[in-house]
Scaffold this motif. Structure first.
Motif, PDB file in Angstrom:
ATOM      1  N   THR A   2       0.843  -1.179   0.000  1.00 12.15           N
ATOM      2  CA  THR A   2       0.000   0.000   0.000  1.00 12.15           C
ATOM      3  C   THR A   2       0.885   1.238   0.000  1.00 12.15           C
ATOM      4  N   GLY A   3       0.285   2.388  -0.245  1.00 13.03           N
ATOM      5  CA  GLY A   3       1.024   3.646  -0.243  1.00 13.03           C
ATOM      6  C   GLY A   3       0.359   4.660  -1.145  1.00 13.03           C
ATOM      7  N   PHE A   4       0.540   5.920  -0.854  1.00 10.72           N
ATOM      8  CA  PHE A   4      -0.069   7.015  -1.600  1.00 10.72           C
ATOM      9  C   PHE A   4       0.445   7.021  -3.034  1.00 10.72           C
ATOM     10  N   VAL A   5      -0.252   7.759  -3.910  1.00  7.32           N
ATOM     11  CA  VAL A   5       0.162   7.825  -5.310  1.00  7.32           C
ATOM     12  C   VAL A   5       1.571   8.409  -5.421  1.00  7.32           C
ATOM     13  N   GLY A   6       2.392   7.792  -6.246  1.00  2.59           N
ATOM     14  CA  GLY A   6       3.704   8.342  -6.545  1.00  2.59           C
ATOM     15  C   GLY A   6       4.786   8.117  -5.513  1.00  2.59           C
ATOM     16  N   VAL A   7       4.542   7.236  -4.516  1.00  2.00           N
ATOM     17  CA  VAL A   7       5.545   7.071  -3.459  1.00  2.00           C
ATOM     18  C   VAL A   7       6.657   6.107  -3.845  1.00  2.00           C
ATOM     19  N   GLY A   8       6.458   5.310  -4.918  1.00  2.00           N
ATOM     20  CA  GLY A   8       7.510   4.404  -5.361  1.00  2.00           C
ATOM     21  C   GLY A   8       7.206   2.934  -5.158  1.00  2.00           C
ATOM     22  N   LYS A   9       5.923   2.570  -5.043  1.00  2.00           N
ATOM     23  CA  LYS A   9       5.570   1.150  -4.846  1.00  2.00           C
ATOM     24  C   LYS A   9       6.064   0.290  -6.007  1.00  2.00           C
ATOM     25  N   THR A  10       5.753   0.727  -7.230  1.00  2.00           N
ATOM     26  CA  THR A  10       6.134  -0.067  -8.404  1.00  2.00           C
ATOM     27  C   THR A  10       7.650  -0.222  -8.496  1.00  2.00           C
ATOM     28  N   THR A  11       8.378   0.838  -8.218  1.00  2.00           N
ATOM     29  CA  THR A  11       9.839   0.784  -8.272  1.00  2.00           C
ATOM     30  C   THR A  11      10.390  -0.250  -7.302  1.00  2.00           C
ATOM     31  N   ASN A  65       7.802  13.753   0.768  1.00  2.00           N
ATOM     32  CA  ASN A  65       6.485  14.366   0.551  1.00  2.00           C
ATOM     33  C   ASN A  65       5.411  13.919   1.538  1.00  2.00           C
ATOM     34  N   PHE A  66       5.752  13.060   2.498  1.00  2.00           N
ATOM     35  CA  PHE A  66       4.743  12.467   3.373  1.00  2.00           C
ATOM     36  C   PHE A  66       3.941  13.516   4.148  1.00  2.00           C
ATOM     37  N   ALA A  75      -0.039  13.474   3.649  1.00  2.00           N
ATOM     38  CA  ALA A  75      -0.755  12.929   4.801  1.00  2.00           C
ATOM     39  C   ALA A  75      -1.740  13.943   5.372  1.00  2.00           C
ATOM     40  N   ASP A  76      -1.438  15.228   5.213  1.00  2.00           N
ATOM     41  CA  ASP A  76      -2.364  16.262   5.684  1.00  2.00           C
ATOM     42  C   ASP A  76      -3.681  16.222   4.913  1.00  2.00           C
ATOM     43  N   ASN A  77      -3.623  15.786   3.658  1.00  2.00           N
ATOM     44  CA  ASN A  77      -4.807  15.802   2.793  1.00  2.00           C
ATOM     45  C   ASN A  77      -5.457  14.434   2.625  1.00  2.00           C
ATOM     46  N   TYR A 111      -6.715  11.029   4.496  1.00  2.00           N
ATOM     47  CA  TYR A 111      -7.007  10.157   5.637  1.00  2.00           C
ATOM     48  C   TYR A 111      -6.580   8.732   5.329  1.00  2.00           C
ATOM     49  N   THR A 112      -6.752   8.297   4.086  1.00  2.00           N
ATOM     50  CA  THR A 112      -6.379   6.936   3.712  1.00  2.00           C
ATOM     51  C   THR A 112      -4.875   6.711   3.840  1.00  2.00           C
ATOM     52  N   ALA A 113      -4.064   7.712   3.479  1.00  2.00           N
ATOM     53  CA  ALA A 113      -2.609   7.573   3.620  1.00  2.00           C
ATOM     54  C   ALA A 113      -2.233   7.319   5.077  1.00  2.00           C
ATOM     55  N   LYS A 114      -2.924   7.958   5.991  1.00  2.00           N
ATOM     56  CA  LYS A 114      -2.651   7.732   7.408  1.00  2.00           C
ATOM     57  C   LYS A 114      -3.123   6.348   7.843  1.00  2.00           C
ATOM     58  N   LEU A 115      -4.266   5.908   7.331  1.00  2.00           N
ATOM     59  CA  LEU A 115      -4.731   4.555   7.630  1.00  2.00           C
ATOM     60  C   LEU A 115      -3.752   3.502   7.119  1.00  2.00           C
ATOM     61  N   GLN A 116      -3.197   3.730   5.930  1.00  2.00           N
ATOM     62  CA  GLN A 116      -2.246   2.778   5.361  1.00  2.00           C
ATOM     63  C   GLN A 116      -1.019   2.624   6.259  1.00  2.00           C
ATOM     64  N   ALA A 117      -0.543   3.752   6.797  1.00  2.00           N
ATOM     65  CA  ALA A 117       0.610   3.696   7.699  1.00  2.00           C
ATOM     66  C   ALA A 117       0.239   3.096   9.054  1.00  2.00           C
ATOM     67  N   GLN A 118      -1.017   3.281   9.448  1.00  2.00           N
ATOM     68  CA  GLN A 118      -1.468   2.777  10.743  1.00  2.00           C
ATOM     69  C   GLN A 118      -1.633   1.270  10.746  1.00  2.00           C
ATOM     70  N   TYR A 119      -2.122   0.717   9.621  1.00  2.00           N
ATOM     71  CA  TYR A 119      -2.400  -0.716   9.548  1.00  2.00           C
ATOM     72  C   TYR A 119      -1.442  -1.374   8.567  1.00  2.00           C
ATOM     73  N   THR A 120      -0.263  -1.698   9.062  1.00  2.00           N
ATOM     74  CA  THR A 120       0.765  -2.314   8.228  1.00  2.00           C
ATOM     75  C   THR A 120       1.707  -3.112   9.110  1.00  2.00           C
ATOM     76  N   ASP A 121       2.354  -4.117   8.512  1.00  2.00           N
ATOM     77  CA  ASP A 121       3.357  -4.904   9.240  1.00  2.00           C
ATOM     78  C   ASP A 121       4.725  -4.254   9.205  1.00  2.00           C
ATOM     79  N   LEU A 122       4.964  -3.451   8.170  1.00  2.00           N
ATOM     80  CA  LEU A 122       6.287  -2.879   7.958  1.00  2.00           C
ATOM     81  C   LEU A 122       6.140  -1.605   7.153  1.00  2.00           C
TER      82      LEU A 122
END
Length: 417
Positions: free
Chosen positions: A23-32, A141-142, A146-148, A150-161
Motif C-alpha cells: 500500500t502507499g499514496f500515489v507516486g511514493v515508489g511502490k512499483t519501483t 512528501n509524506f 498525509a495532511d490531505n 485520511y487513507t494515507a494515514k490509515l495505510q501507515a497505521q495498519y501495516t506490518d512494515l
C-alpha cells in the motif's frame, strides 16, 4: 536462498500460496520497489503481480511488462471498494495459469488495506494465505500528502512494515519529523529505509505471517467499533474526497507533420512547470519527436511523473497510442463502475485522426485545470477531458485547435460556463 513460499520448499501455512500486499499514496515508489525486488530474485522463483490502477492508463503495468513481468491488471476503481470481486477472479486466474511461488498485490494510492486483506483471508479454502501488508512512505512528501489524505494515514497505521523511500537528500531534522509522525500512527511496525540503488531484502518482507485484519477480532469486517471508527473519517468514495483527477485525451491527424508533434524537450519543459504541491502524479502515453536514440521521427513514450520527478521511456515498436491502449486496456462498459464515468466511452471524431496523448493526472488540480488542459492539448486538433474533482464532475471536448494563447483559452473557457 531459502525463501518462504518457495514451491520446492516448505511453503507458508501448509502449502498455501502466500500473498503480499503493498500500500502507499500515489507516486511514493511502490512499483519501483516491487520491480527492483522481482529483478533481484532467483530466476526460478515465480512472482505474479496483481495491480490496481486508477483510471484507464496502465503506465505502471507497461513498465512491469518492459521488465518481463506478468501482470494481471484491474483499472477504474479503488481495489478496496469497487474491485474486490474482481480481485478474487484475478488471484484465482494467476494461481491456475502460472502456479507462482508468490503473488504481490500493488494497490492504488487510495486503497484502505482492510477489505483487500479480508478478501484474501476469505480465499483460504482456495489455497491462499495473507503473508504481509507493507506500506510505502515517501519521506520527502509524506507530511504534505498525509495532511490531505485520511487513507494515507490509515495505510501507515495498519501495516506490518513501513518502507521509507526518497529519504536521500532529506535533512536529518525533516527525517526525524517524518519518522515521529509515522510513529504517532504506528509505533509497532518496524521502519526500514529503502535505498534507490538497492533492492529490499526478501528475507525482510516475506514470511511475516501477518496477524492484521483477521476475519474475527478487533479489526475484522464485522467489528462495529472498528467500522464506526473508519466511517467517521472516510467512505467508499474516499479517493474522490482526497484527490482531484483528470483524464486527458488528445487527437491529431494520422499523417501529421512530424514538425508539429511536440518535442521531448518541449514536453519536459512543460512537466517542469508542474508544482509537486499541485500535481502528485501524471502518467500516460504520448507521441513525441526528438527522442534520442529513436530510429523514427516520432516515438510513442511512457510518461511517469510523481511529485516533480519524471521518467520518459520510449517504446518505439508501437505505432500509435491507440495500439498501446488496445493491448493494455479493454474498456469494459458493461462492468458497474458507477463511481467512475470514463472518457473511454467513444465519441465521434474525424476518421483521419488518431489518439496522440492519453494521460491521467492526480492531485490538487481544480485551481490549475486550465493550465493542464492547455499545456497538454494546445498543439492538437481535438481532444476530450474528464474532470473528477472532490466535489464535482465534468467533461470538456474540443474539435478544433485550442487558442494558442493561454489567456485567450482561459477567457474562452470561462465564457462558455
Amino acid at each position: 536462498m531459502d525463501l518462504p513460499g518457495r514451491t520446492e520448499n516448505t511453503v507458508s501455512k501448509g502449502g498455501k500460496l502466500p500473498v503480499t500486499v503493498f500500500t502507499g499514496f500515489v507516486g511514493v515508489g511502490k512499483t519501483t520497489i516491487i520491480l527492483s525486488l522481482m529483478n533481484s530474485m532467483p530466476k526460478d522463483y515465480k512472482f505474479c503481480l496483481l495491480k490496481n490502477e486508477f483510471g484507464d492508463v496502465k503506465v505502471d503495468s507497461q513498465i512491469a511488462k518492459l521488465n518481463n513481468i506478468d501482470v494481471q491488471e484491474m483499472t477504474n476503481g479503488c481495489l478496496c471498494c469497487v474491485l474486490v470481486g474482481q480481485m478474487k477472479e484475478g488471484l484465482l486466474e494467476l494461481k491456475e495459469k502460472y502456479n507462482p511461488d508468490r503473488i504481490i498485490i500493488e494497490t492504488s494510492g487510495s486503497a484502505f488495506p482492510g477489505p483487500i486483506a479480508w478478501q484474501i483471508r476469505e480465499l483460504a479454502d482456495e489455497g491462499f494465505v495473507l503473508d504481509s501488508v507493507l506500506n510505502v512512505v515517501d519521506c520527502k512528501n509524506f507530511e504534505g500528502y498525509a495532511d490531505n489524505s485520511y487513507t494515507a494515514k490509515l495505510q501507515a497505521q495498519y501495516t506490518d512494515l513501513v518502507l521509507l523511500t526518497k529519504h536521500e537528500g532529506v535533512s536529518e531534522r525533516d527525517m526525524d519529523r517524518v519518522i515521529d509522525r509515522v510513529n504517532d500512527l504506528n509505533t509497532d511496525a518496524p521502519k526500514v529505509l529503502v535505498n534507490v540503488d538497492q533492492p529490499v531484502s526478501p528475507e525482510l518482507i516475506f514470511g511475516l505471517d501477518t496477524k492484521l485484519f483477521q476475519l474475527q477480532g478487533p479489526t475484522g469486517p464485522n467489528n462495529k467499533t472498528f467500522q464506526d471508527e473508519l466511517n467517521q473519517n472516510g467512505d467508499k468514495t474516499h479517493h474522490k474526497n482526497e484527490l482531484d483527477t483528470m483524464e486527458i485525451k488528445c487527437f491529431g491527424s494520422k499523417t501529421r507533420n512530424p514538425e508539429k508533434v511536440p518535442s521531448l524537450a518541449a514536453f519536459e519543459k512543460f512537466l517542469g512547470t508542474l508544482s509537486k504541491e499541485d500535481v502528485y502524479r501524471l502518467k500516460g502515453f504520448v507521441r513525441l519527436s526528438g527522442v534520442k536514440g529513436s530510429t523514427t521521427e516520432t516515438t510513442i513514450c511512457v510518461v511517469n511523473h510523481a511529485f516533480g520527478k519524471w521518467t520518459i521511456i520510449p517504446i518505439p515498436e508501437k505505432d500509435s497510442v491507440e495500439e498501446e491502449n488496445r493491448e493494455l486496456h479493454k474498456c469494459d462498459l458493461d462492468h458497474d463502475h458507477s463511481e467512475h464515468t470514463h472518457a473511454c466511452k467513444k465519441r465521434e471524431r474525424p476518421a483521419d485522426q488518431q489518439l496522440q496523448m492519453h494521460f491521467i493526472l492526480m492531485g490538487e488540480l481544480w485551481g490549475i485545470q486550465h493550465k493542464l488542459v492547455h499545456g497538454c492539448g494546445a498543439t492538437y486538433d481535438s481532444g476530450e477531458v474528464l474532470y473528477e474533482f472532490k466535489t464535482s464532475r465534468a467533461t470538456f471536448a474540443w474539435d478544433k485547435p485550442l487558442p494558442a494563447n493561454y489567456n485567450d483559452f482561459v477567457a474562452e473557457r470561462l465564457a462558455s460556463k
